[in-house]
Design a protein around this motif. Structure first.
Motif, short mmCIF file in Angstrom:
data_model
loop_
_atom_site.label_atom_id
_atom_site.label_comp_id
_atom_site.label_asym_id
_atom_site.label_seq_id
_atom_site.Cartn_x
_atom_site.Cartn_y
_atom_site.Cartn_z
N PHE A 197 0.87 -1.18 0.00
CA PHE A 197 0.00 0.00 0.00
C PHE A 197 0.90 1.23 0.00
O PHE A 197 1.62 1.48 0.96
N SER A 238 0.36 4.37 11.53
CA SER A 238 -1.01 4.26 12.06
C SER A 238 -1.86 3.37 11.17
O SER A 238 -2.69 2.60 11.67
N ILE A 239 -1.69 3.46 9.85
CA ILE A 239 -2.41 2.57 8.93
C ILE A 239 -2.01 1.13 9.24
O ILE A 239 -2.85 0.23 9.34
N GLY A 243 -3.67 -0.25 12.45
CA GLY A 243 -5.08 -0.60 12.24
C GLY A 243 -5.22 -1.89 11.45
O GLY A 243 -6.04 -2.75 11.77
N LEU A 244 -4.39 -2.02 10.42
CA LEU A 244 -4.42 -3.23 9.58
C LEU A 244 -4.01 -4.47 10.39
O LEU A 244 -4.64 -5.52 10.27
N LEU A 249 -4.23 -4.95 13.62
CA LEU A 249 -5.21 -5.31 14.65
C LEU A 249 -6.51 -5.86 14.04
O LEU A 249 -7.29 -6.49 14.73
N ALA A 250 -6.70 -5.61 12.74
CA ALA A 250 -7.96 -6.04 12.10
C ALA A 250 -7.88 -7.44 11.50
O ALA A 250 -8.91 -8.03 11.21
N GLN A 251 -6.68 -7.97 11.29
CA GLN A 251 -6.56 -9.29 10.66
C GLN A 251 -5.24 -9.92 11.10
O GLN A 251 -4.46 -9.29 11.80
N PRO A 263 -4.98 5.88 -6.48
CA PRO A 263 -4.98 5.36 -5.11
C PRO A 263 -6.10 4.35 -4.84
O PRO A 263 -5.94 3.44 -4.02
N VAL A 264 -7.24 4.50 -5.52
CA VAL A 264 -8.34 3.54 -5.34
C VAL A 264 -7.91 2.16 -5.84
O VAL A 264 -8.24 1.13 -5.25
N ARG A 322 -5.59 0.67 -3.35
CA ARG A 322 -6.37 0.17 -2.22
C ARG A 322 -7.06 -1.15 -2.57
O ARG A 322 -6.99 -2.13 -1.80
N PHE A 331 -4.77 -4.17 -2.98
CA PHE A 331 -4.23 -4.53 -1.67
C PHE A 331 -5.27 -5.32 -0.87
O PHE A 331 -4.95 -6.35 -0.26
N MET A 332 -6.52 -4.85 -0.90
CA MET A 332 -7.57 -5.52 -0.11
C MET A 332 -7.84 -6.93 -0.62
O MET A 332 -8.21 -7.82 0.15
N VAL A 341 -5.30 -9.06 1.03
CA VAL A 341 -5.64 -9.27 2.45
C VAL A 341 -6.73 -10.33 2.58
O VAL A 341 -6.66 -11.21 3.45
N HIS A 400 -14.02 -1.53 15.43
CA HIS A 400 -12.94 -0.69 15.97
C HIS A 400 -13.50 0.67 16.38
O HIS A 400 -14.22 1.30 15.58
N PRO A 418 -5.94 7.41 9.73
CA PRO A 418 -5.19 6.27 9.18
C PRO A 418 -5.45 4.96 9.91
O PRO A 418 -5.43 3.90 9.29
N TYR A 419 -5.68 5.02 11.22
CA TYR A 419 -5.95 3.79 11.95
C TYR A 419 -7.17 3.08 11.36
O TYR A 419 -7.15 1.88 11.09
N GLY A 460 -6.56 1.63 7.96
CA GLY A 460 -5.89 0.34 8.07
C GLY A 460 -6.85 -0.78 8.45
O GLY A 460 -6.80 -1.87 7.89
N ALA A 461 -7.74 -0.48 9.38
CA ALA A 461 -8.73 -1.49 9.78
C ALA A 461 -9.62 -1.87 8.61
O ALA A 461 -9.94 -3.04 8.41
N ASP A 471 -12.36 -4.62 8.33
CA ASP A 471 -13.20 -4.24 9.46
C ASP A 471 -13.75 -2.81 9.34
O ASP A 471 -13.08 -1.92 8.82
N ASN A 530 -8.41 10.49 -1.33
CA ASN A 530 -7.68 9.89 -2.45
C ASN A 530 -8.02 8.43 -2.67
O ASN A 530 -8.25 8.00 -3.80
N ALA A 531 -8.00 7.66 -1.60
CA ALA A 531 -8.17 6.21 -1.74
C ALA A 531 -9.61 5.78 -1.49
O ALA A 531 -9.90 4.59 -1.52
#
Lengths: 184, 179
Positions: free
Chosen positions: A40, A51-52, A55-56, A58-60, A171-172, A175, A178-179, A182, B28, B63-64, B67-68, B73, B96-97
């Motif tokens: 990403f 921070s991204i 979050g990523l 902790l989510a998976q 950027p979409v 994203r 990337f998803m 995941v 979250h 951003p958190y 990311g989730a 999530d 953007n995204a």
């Protein structure tokens, strides 16, 4: 070694994991060296890569490597206590610390002067903090991944940039592809 | 599931925020501590199915939660209107995204405000969000809470929009120094 040489050395490791990459030249260098759908690229909003990644993580359950820079960590210092207090053992924060703001012309950062990001990360409560020299990065990164412990790596390297093209992907699209990785 | 959005008194709306968010499969909750959100925060902290993260600054929440979302999530960002100013540039990430973003913002500086330092950002918060492309709705009475959050969540998570529900100061009630 400069940042792009480190990225080239660790590219085979990065390709196996989810990677969130820091603003500007680091993303462009990673894209040039080894573009993967599991990367990403963050092309603005300086400081948010860590921070991204948190979050990523902790989510998976897949392992996540956030590549950050010393200047970017300095601009989002609050990320370190948040990471320290919300432990995700599938998360590696790799700070490539070249002591300079590379994308704007290599002006010096405080991290290259009197401020140690290694000490700051430890003081913020991060339990596994490893400082290494550029050449050691592949081994240190692999060890951190193998440890299954959340780790902050501060990789000290020389300042310097290579000429890289811009990333033309929307950027979409970055994203969405990337998803898909995941979710796979 | 019964819709508990009607017949709410002033003390119920804070619990309603939690119950509505639970129906939306929120996993979250990122927040900066705030009195207006305190009931929802307590309930989420006690909820083993939700990851609650205290932020050092509101900008971390953008951003958190991105990311989730990358990880599959849904999340929500809880903050006070003063925190909106801390997020502005970071909303470029969402823009953007096209990351979905749901924010609940307790308002200050708009009515019965005892602390004038809250006024500039409180009064600029909605316009600032709109300038960055965030859709906003204002809840003035308890019975609006469920409906507005549900609608904002639909546009966020089904339409990849940044959405904010503003919980007005009239809804929250007058605050004094002692609280």
């Amino acid at each position: 070694m400069i940042r792009s040489e480190i990225i080239r050395e660790i590219a085979p490791i990065l390709a196996e994991h989810l990677v969130v990459c820091n603003i500007g030249l680091p993303s462009q260098e990673l894209h040039l060296i080894d573009d993967q759908p599991s990367n990403f690229y963050m092309l603005g909003t300086m400081g948010l890569s860590s921070s991204i990644g948190l979050g990523l993580a902790l989510a998976q359950d897949k392992k996540v490597i956030s590549i950050d820079g010393d200047g970017s960590v300095l601009t989002n210092f609050g990320t370190l206590p948040t990471i320290a207090n919300n432990v995700a053992d599938n998360y590696i924060l790799l700070i490539i610390d070249n002591g300079s703001y590379g994308s704007t012309g290599d002006q010096p950062t405080y991290a290259g002067q009197r401020t140690s990001l290694t000490d700051v990360a430890r003081a913020c409560g991060c339990e596994n903090v490893v400082e290494c020299q550029a050449e050691e990065t592949p081994a240190v990164l692999q060890q951190a991944l193998d440890s299954n412990k959340m780790t902050v790596i501060v990789c000290k390297c020389e300042s310097g940039n290579i000429k890289v093209p811009v990333i033309t992907m929307d950027p979409v699209v970055i994203r969405d592809r990337f998803m898909k990785v995941v979710a796979s | 599931m019964p819709n508990p959005s009607t017949d709410l008194d002033a003390s119920d709306w804070k619990s309603q925020v939690y119950h509505t968010l639970k129906t939306l499969d929120i996993k979250h909750v990122a927040y900066v501590p705030d009195a207006g959100h305190s009931t929802a925060i307590k309930k989420f902290e006690a909820d083993g199915n939700v990851t609650s993260v205290v932020l050092t600054t509101e900008e971390e929440g953008i951003p958190y939660l991105a990311g989730a979302w990358l990880g599959g999530d849904r999340g929500v960002l809880l903050m006070q209107s003063s925190g909106v100013g801390n997020c502005i540039n970071m909303l470029s990430l969402q823009s953007n995204a096209r990351f979905p973003l749901l924010m609940l913002i307790t308002m200050r500086g708009e009515w019965a405000e005892f602390n004038q330092w809250q006024n500039p950002m409180g009064q600029a918060a909605e316009a600032a969000l709109n300038l960055m492309g965030v859709l906003t709705w204002r809840a003035e009475t308890p019975d609006q809470i469920d409906d507005l959050i549900q609608g904002a969540a639909t546009m966020a998570f089904d339409g990849d929009q940044a959405c904010a529900v503003l919980l007005s100061q009239k809804l929250i009630g007058k605050k004094t120094w002692s609280k």
